[in-house]
Design a protein around this motif. Structure first.
Motif, PDB file in Angstrom:
ATOM      1  N   ILE A   1       0.859  -1.188   0.000  1.00  0.00           N
ATOM      2  CA  ILE A   1       0.000   0.000   0.000  1.00  0.00           C
ATOM      3  C   ILE A   1       0.896   1.238   0.000  1.00  0.00           C
ATOM      4  CG2 ILE A   1      -1.788   1.258   1.264  1.00  0.00           C
ATOM      5  CD1 ILE A   1      -2.654  -1.532   2.358  1.00  0.00           C
ATOM      6  N   SER A   2       0.710   2.104  -0.996  1.00  0.00           N
ATOM      7  CA  SER A   2       1.747   3.099  -1.287  1.00  0.00           C
ATOM      8  C   SER A   2       1.374   4.547  -1.016  1.00  0.00           C
ATOM      9  CB  SER A   2       2.161   2.977  -2.761  1.00  0.00           C
ATOM     10  OG  SER A   2       1.042   3.174  -3.610  1.00  0.00           O
ATOM     11  N   THR A   3       0.102   4.886  -0.813  1.00  0.00           N
ATOM     12  CA  THR A   3      -0.275   6.283  -0.586  1.00  0.00           C
ATOM     13  C   THR A   3      -1.162   6.390   0.646  1.00  0.00           C
ATOM     14  OG1 THR A   3      -2.341   6.246  -1.882  1.00  0.00           O
ATOM     15  CG2 THR A   3      -0.285   6.683  -3.080  1.00  0.00           C
ATOM     16  N   ASP A   4      -1.273   7.613   1.162  1.00  0.00           N
ATOM     17  CA  ASP A   4      -2.222   7.877   2.243  1.00  0.00           C
ATOM     18  C   ASP A   4      -2.652   9.340   2.171  1.00  0.00           C
ATOM     19  OD1 ASP A   4      -3.276   6.610   4.999  1.00  0.00           O
ATOM     20  OD2 ASP A   4      -2.855   8.743   5.285  1.00  0.00           O
TER      21      ASP A   4
ATOM     22  N   GLU B   1       2.333  12.285  12.028  1.00  0.00           N
ATOM     23  CA  GLU B   1       1.739  11.136  11.339  1.00  0.00           C
ATOM     24  C   GLU B   1       2.294  11.020   9.925  1.00  0.00           C
ATOM     25  OE1 GLU B   1      -2.685   9.353  10.075  1.00  0.00           O
ATOM     26  OE2 GLU B   1      -2.514  11.327  11.037  1.00  0.00           O
ATOM     27  N   ALA B   2       2.353  12.151   9.221  1.00  0.00           N
ATOM     28  CA  ALA B   2       2.868  12.146   7.858  1.00  0.00           C
ATOM     29  C   ALA B   2       4.319  11.699   7.815  1.00  0.00           C
ATOM     30  CB  ALA B   2       2.719  13.527   7.235  1.00  0.00           C
ATOM     31  N   SER B   3       5.116  12.145   8.786  1.00  0.00           N
ATOM     32  CA  SER B   3       6.538  11.801   8.822  1.00  0.00           C
ATOM     33  C   SER B   3       6.737  10.301   9.023  1.00  0.00           C
ATOM     34  CB  SER B   3       7.221  12.576   9.936  1.00  0.00           C
ATOM     35  OG  SER B   3       8.580  12.212  10.040  1.00  0.00           O
ATOM     36  N   GLU B   4       5.966   9.705   9.930  1.00  0.00           N
ATOM     37  CA  GLU B   4       6.108   8.270  10.170  1.00  0.00           C
ATOM     38  C   GLU B   4       5.764   7.473   8.922  1.00  0.00           C
ATOM     39  OE1 GLU B   4       4.590   4.699  13.180  1.00  0.00           O
ATOM     40  OE2 GLU B   4       3.581   6.655  13.198  1.00  0.00           O
ATOM     41  N   LYS B   5       4.680   7.853   8.271  1.00  0.00           N
ATOM     42  CA  LYS B   5       4.270   7.133   7.066  1.00  0.00           C
ATOM     43  C   LYS B   5       5.259   7.364   5.923  1.00  0.00           C
ATOM     44  CE  LYS B   5      -0.602   6.941   8.303  1.00  0.00           C
ATOM     45  NZ  LYS B   5      -1.971   7.488   8.129  1.00  0.00           N
ATOM     46  N   ARG B   6       5.782   8.573   5.831  1.00  0.00           N
ATOM     47  CA  ARG B   6       6.761   8.882   4.786  1.00  0.00           C
ATOM     48  C   ARG B   6       8.031   8.060   4.986  1.00  0.00           C
ATOM     49  NH1 ARG B   6       8.186   9.025   0.688  1.00  0.00           N
ATOM     50  NH2 ARG B   6       8.983  10.668  -0.670  1.00  0.00           N
TER      51      ARG B   6
ATOM     52  N   LYS C   1       3.673   7.488   0.032  1.00  0.00           N
ATOM     53  CA  LYS C   1       3.577   8.803  -0.591  1.00  0.00           C
ATOM     54  C   LYS C   1       2.373   9.527   0.018  1.00  0.00           C
ATOM     55  CE  LYS C   1       5.726   7.343  -4.919  1.00  0.00           C
ATOM     56  NZ  LYS C   1       5.580   7.213  -6.394  1.00  0.00           N
ATOM     57  N   ILE C   2       2.632  10.728   0.522  1.00  0.00           N
ATOM     58  CA  ILE C   2       1.603  11.453   1.259  1.00  0.00           C
ATOM     59  C   ILE C   2       0.814  12.365   0.329  1.00  0.00           C
ATOM     60  CG2 ILE C   2       1.153  13.021   3.185  1.00  0.00           C
ATOM     61  CD1 ILE C   2       2.284  10.220   3.933  1.00  0.00           C
ATOM     62  N   MET C   3      -0.503  12.260   0.423  1.00  0.00           N
ATOM     63  CA  MET C   3      -1.395  13.159  -0.289  1.00  0.00           C
ATOM     64  C   MET C   3      -1.875  14.248   0.679  1.00  0.00           C
ATOM     65  SD  MET C   3      -3.801  10.486  -2.403  1.00  0.00           S
ATOM     66  CE  MET C   3      -3.232   9.710  -3.920  1.00  0.00           C
TER      67      MET C   3
ATOM     68  N   VAL D   1       0.596  18.340  -8.553  1.00  0.00           N
ATOM     69  CA  VAL D   1      -0.661  18.134  -9.293  1.00  0.00           C
ATOM     70  C   VAL D   1      -0.410  17.898 -10.778  1.00  0.00           C
ATOM     71  CG1 VAL D   1      -2.027  19.461  -7.643  1.00  0.00           C
ATOM     72  CG2 VAL D   1      -0.977  20.651  -9.579  1.00  0.00           C
ATOM     73  N   THR D   2       0.833  17.551 -11.128  1.00  0.00           N
ATOM     74  CA  THR D   2       1.136  17.258 -12.539  1.00  0.00           C
ATOM     75  C   THR D   2       2.028  16.018 -12.650  1.00  0.00           C
ATOM     76  OG1 THR D   2       2.987  18.852 -12.501  1.00  0.00           O
ATOM     77  CG2 THR D   2       0.844  19.656 -13.295  1.00  0.00           C
ATOM     78  N   ILE D   3       3.327  16.217 -12.638  1.00  0.00           N
ATOM     79  CA  ILE D   3       4.254  15.116 -12.918  1.00  0.00           C
ATOM     80  C   ILE D   3       4.228  14.032 -11.839  1.00  0.00           C
ATOM     81  CG2 ILE D   3       6.216  16.334 -11.868  1.00  0.00           C
ATOM     82  CD1 ILE D   3       6.217  13.955 -14.963  1.00  0.00           C
ATOM     83  N   ASN D   4       4.094  14.412 -10.569  1.00  0.00           N
ATOM     84  CA  ASN D   4       4.108  13.393  -9.507  1.00  0.00           C
ATOM     85  C   ASN D   4       2.964  12.394  -9.646  1.00  0.00           C
ATOM     86  OD1 ASN D   4       6.317  14.751  -8.580  1.00  0.00           O
ATOM     87  ND2 ASN D   4       5.493  15.248  -6.568  1.00  0.00           N
ATOM     88  N   PRO D   5       1.692  12.851  -9.696  1.00  0.00           N
ATOM     89  CA  PRO D   5       0.610  11.869  -9.864  1.00  0.00           C
ATOM     90  C   PRO D   5       0.670  11.148 -11.203  1.00  0.00           C
ATOM     91  CG  PRO D   5      -0.256  14.109  -9.971  1.00  0.00           C
ATOM     92  CD  PRO D   5       1.158  14.217  -9.485  1.00  0.00           C
ATOM     93  N   ALA D   6       1.127  11.835 -12.255  1.00  0.00           N
ATOM     94  CA  ALA D   6       1.205  11.187 -13.568  1.00  0.00           C
ATOM     95  C   ALA D   6       2.175  10.010 -13.538  1.00  0.00           C
ATOM     96  CB  ALA D   6       1.627  12.197 -14.625  1.00  0.00           C
ATOM     97  N   GLU D   7       3.319  10.205 -12.903  1.00  0.00           N
ATOM     98  CA  GLU D   7       4.302   9.113 -12.837  1.00  0.00           C
ATOM     99  C   GLU D   7       3.829   7.991 -11.921  1.00  0.00           C
ATOM    100  OE1 GLU D   7       8.035  10.915 -11.791  1.00  0.00           O
ATOM    101  OE2 GLU D   7       8.495  11.396 -13.897  1.00  0.00           O
ATOM    102  N   HIS D   8       3.179   8.355 -10.800  1.00  0.00           N
ATOM    103  CA  HIS D   8       2.737   7.325  -9.854  1.00  0.00           C
ATOM    104  C   HIS D   8       1.660   6.437 -10.466  1.00  0.00           C
ATOM    105  CE1 HIS D   8       1.962   5.462  -5.964  1.00  0.00           C
ATOM    106  NE2 HIS D   8       0.670   5.644  -6.181  1.00  0.00           N
TER     107      HIS D   8
END
Length: 542
Positions: free
Chosen positions: A191-194, A202-207, A212-214, A271-278
């Motif tokens: 599982i790769s995103t949250d 919380e974000a730091s622990e998951k990162r 990948k943090i949304m 909102v461009t290259i990051n989601p497109a590549e993922h």
């Protein structure tokens, strides 16, 4: 076809004047030129996690507004309508989206029903998940909300995760406040995103664990300000109401991020290259071989959209949208009989007692996470009575799929002084949910929803107002502006009734979601999310 302007490069953080050659909707080449241009051309914006149903309009209607704000691609999770109608609902979203020039991609709903602790209208099993993920329109396995099923390695859930890996599709997460060993058990299955982080810790622990943090900035949950410096990968809306959509979409998130101090180049990448590549989308940058999804903006502060090109075609220019939706309706009559006032009464165990101590859901504005408290309430004529003075109101969930059951409890935080609100939008199973000061108003509001085949309702001692949502009890095929206008009037009426929540119907819709801490109510009872079990509504009577 040649497009000219100041080109923003997401790889080098440059802006330079250039010409973009496009053939059959694909960028062929980019040439730097020595000319002066006004607009900045950026890659089309991507909302990489959204439930279109939360806007209360169809995908094609959603597009009529989102396109004006520079959104050219969306990764939509249709698990709301899937919980109501199953594969038929998913197919409806697919077909309606095809009539829009906006590039719609979908995630396959992983948790339908979300858990066994509520009743939904359908079930999406691993076999169905495989049929969806084998299609190119489905780019990921949708948010895995039942984290307990993952942690405990439920065979059906693990099968869905393995299918996603088989088709090399990313797996989206949904694990609010999950930490420590349980978080690692959850992540180890790929599982790769949250999008549920509420604070930097919380974000730091998951990162650190590779997630990948949304950053989520929608109608109910606002985490942009808290997580702006959290090394996030994406900015998403998740749930966005019509009245918020008409104010802005991804362009609004960009403006707010830059206002809060984020570098504009970094913000655009989210909102461009990051989601497109993922999600392996052929977009997200202005480079040869990518789809010609381009947005012309005035500057990197206001992000005012002047022109939108999708697949090489101009869709929006000079404040004129060159697209009109033609959505279709579907018949989704609620399988529920009209309710009486007595249905909403909470009976005392012993009518002779004078009071009862009850467990109460506590609500916090702009958050889907609830608290848990207790209150001592009076017993009158055998019924436990809410306390409007203490802002402890009645809350009820009415099952809509033929079982005809109803669960009554108590909630604190809505502030209503006289009346009731009700909705057939209650994540994620979408049974009818109502909050009110007495049983009479709650019955009246619920019956109006049944009459309308779904929707939202507000009833006070002075006024009544409703919005019909006959498509799965979630959406209207009316234009966004019409839905937004009625929804705004409903919110205004609720404010007049004493409610101080910024988005009362959105808050109401999450009171029945038994995968978000800490106390929720479903059609099966009062559920302690942290303990993963039902608890008594009535603690004891005096």
């Amino acid at each position: 076809m040649i497009i000219k302007g100041n080109i923003l490069n997401v790889f080098t953080n440059e802006i330079y004047p250039g010409e973009i050659e496009i053939e059959q909707g694909i960028i062929q080449s980019i040439k730097e030129v020595n000319k002066d241009f006004n607009d900045i051309i950026v890659p089309g914006f991507i909302d990489s996690h959204i439930h279109i149903e939360s806007s209360m309009v169809t995908p094609s209607r959603f597009s009529e507004v989102a396109l004006k704000h520079g959104t050219t691609s969306i990764v939509a999770d249709p698990h709301e309508i899937a919980n109501v109608m199953g594969i038929d609902g998913i197919n409806y979203m697919l077909e309606d989206a095809k009539h829009s020039p906006l590039n719609y991609y979908f995630s396959a709903p992983s948790c339908v029903p979300t858990t066994k602790f509520e009743t939904s209208g359908a079930e999406i099993d691993s076999k169905t998940i495989e049929s969806l993920l084998s299609q190119p329109e489905f780019v990921s396995l949708g948010e895995v909300m039942d984290y307990n099923a993952v942690i405990n390695e439920n065979p059906e859930m693990i099968s869905k995760l393995e299918i996603a890996k088989k088709y090399q599709k990313p797996i989206d997460g949904h694990a609010p406040l999950l930490s420590g060993k349980n978080l690692q058990k959850y992540i180890k299955h790929g599982i790769s995103t949250d999008h549920e982080c509420t604070n930097k810790k919380e974000a730091s622990e998951k990162r650190r664990m590779g997630m990948k943090i949304m950053i989520r900035e929608g109608s109910e949950a606002h985490s942009l300000e808290e997580l702006i410096h959290s090394d996030a990968e994406f900015m998403v809306t998740d749930d966005l109401k019509s009245e918020d959509l008409i104010k802005g979409h991804i362009d609004y998130l960009l403006r707010k991020a830059v206002d809060l101090g984020m570098d504009p180049f970094d913000a655009i990448k989210l909102v461009t290259i990051n989601p497109a590549e993922h999600y392996n989308l052929n977009t997200g940058s202005i480079t040869p071989g990518k789809k010609a999804n381009l947005v012309f903006i005035d500057n990197l502060e206001d992000f005012k959209v002047n022109r939108v090109i999708i697949n090489g075609n101009t869709i929006f220019k000079k404040q004129k949208l060159l697209y009109r939706a033609n959505p279709k309706a579907i018949d989704t009559t609620l399988k529920i009989s009209p309710k009486t006032t007595a249905d909403f009464d909470l009976k005392a165990r012993n009518p002779s007692h004078k009071s009862a101590t009850v467990n109460v859901i506590t609500v916090k504005d702009d958050s889907i996470i609830t608290g848990h408290t207790q209150a001592k309430l009076n017993i009158e004529k055998g019924n436990i009575i809410p306390s409007v003075f203490e802002d402890i109101l009645k809350i009820s969930v009415i099952e809509r799929y033929g079982g005809n059951t109803i669960i009554n409890g108590f909630v604190k935080g809505f502030g209503i002084k006289n009346g009731a609100i009700a909705s057939s939008i209650s994540h994620d199973s979408h049974n009818i949910i109502a909050v009110g000061t007495n049983s009479k108003y709650m019955a009246e509001a619920t019956n109006k929803i049944i009459e309308n085949k779904g929707g939202i309702v507000a009833i006070s001692n002075k006024e009544k107002l409703d919005l019909a949502l006959p498509i799965a009890g979630l959406m209207s095929n009316a234009p966004v502006t019409e839905v937004a206008e009625t929804s705004t009037k409903l919110n205004e009426l609720v404010y007049q009734m004493g409610c101080y929540l910024s988005s009362p119907f959105t808050t109401l819709s999450f009171m029945a979601l038994p995968v978000v801490p800490s106390l929720k109510i479903t059609n099966k009872g009062l559920f302690d999310v942290n303990e993963n079990k039902f608890i008594d509504i009535i603690k004891h009577e005096d």
